[in-house]
Design an enzyme around this catalytic site. Sequence first.
Site, PDB file in Angstrom:
ATOM      1  CG  HIS A   2      32.114  40.199  34.802  1.00  0.00           C
ATOM      2  ND1 HIS A   2      31.553  40.018  36.081  1.00  0.00           N
ATOM      3  CD2 HIS A   2      32.799  39.472  34.421  1.00  0.00           C
ATOM      4  CE1 HIS A   2      32.133  38.806  36.401  1.00  0.00           C
ATOM      5  NE2 HIS A   2      32.876  38.406  35.652  1.00  0.00           N
ATOM      6  CG  ASN A  27      33.281  41.249  50.438  1.00  0.00           C
ATOM      7  OD1 ASN A  27      32.733  42.047  49.837  1.00  0.00           O
ATOM      8  ND2 ASN A  27      32.818  40.036  50.679  1.00  0.00           N
TER       9      ASN A  27
END
Length: 258
Positions: free
Chosen positions: A127, A226
């Site tokens: 990104h 996560n």
Amino acid sequence: MIGISGEILHNITLAADLIKKSQRTVTMTGAGISTPSGIPDFRSPNVGLWTRFEPMEVASLTAFRHNPEQFYQWLHPLAVQMYAAQPNPAHQALAKLQNAGYISVIITQNIDGLHTKAGSQDVLEVHGSLDTMTCTNCYHQYPAENYIEEYISHCATPFCQECGSILKPDVILYNEQLPVKTWVKAEAACKQCDLIMVVGTSLEVMPSAGLPIHALENGAHLIIINNTVTFLDVRAELMIHENVADILPRIADEVLNA
Ligand SMILES: [Zn+2]
């Protein structure tokens, strides 16, 4: 650290074993690895950055071109946090594993540069990154450090020293294409690995969230660490739903000190 159950300790050992056995491990990270460093997930609706602005109205490429000053005002609190942030034990654990040869590639959705600050090499920032800026007119690229002090202290909009046009940070905005070379490398790394470890991402932002699928299609093992569930949990060999800054140092210890 408190309250880690026997089951999680067992999974930490299994994760360490998978890493030790693998020939090519790829790690993919997202916002969750940087929240322990004080950086909010800026795509999350709960962090306050979106309360003043609608994201598509400020953080898209179209919006940037239309009103760059508003974009720089919006980015300011986030940039202040990112430039002040330091790597946390999760970044440091991955850097240790990589420098000891246990991780070949780190792919990150983050733009904060904390993997590099922690000592990791060859990080694929799919990104983009806040480290450099590019002129919107002549495409001259500048290190962001030339502009940071003025921007942090006065919210000054950066201009090109060659042609005077506005500079855009090299982060990927909404409706902007991902950096092609980096993306191709990330896809190739996923196709070639035999283990992919997904860390601190809920795998909600496409197309990055689809990268682990390339690894799975080539028979790689998948570990997910996560604090919330992801759409690929059903295909993971191992899941640890805990704070990554607690778990990764323990995994690194087991790999490196066993
Ligand atoms: Zn220029």
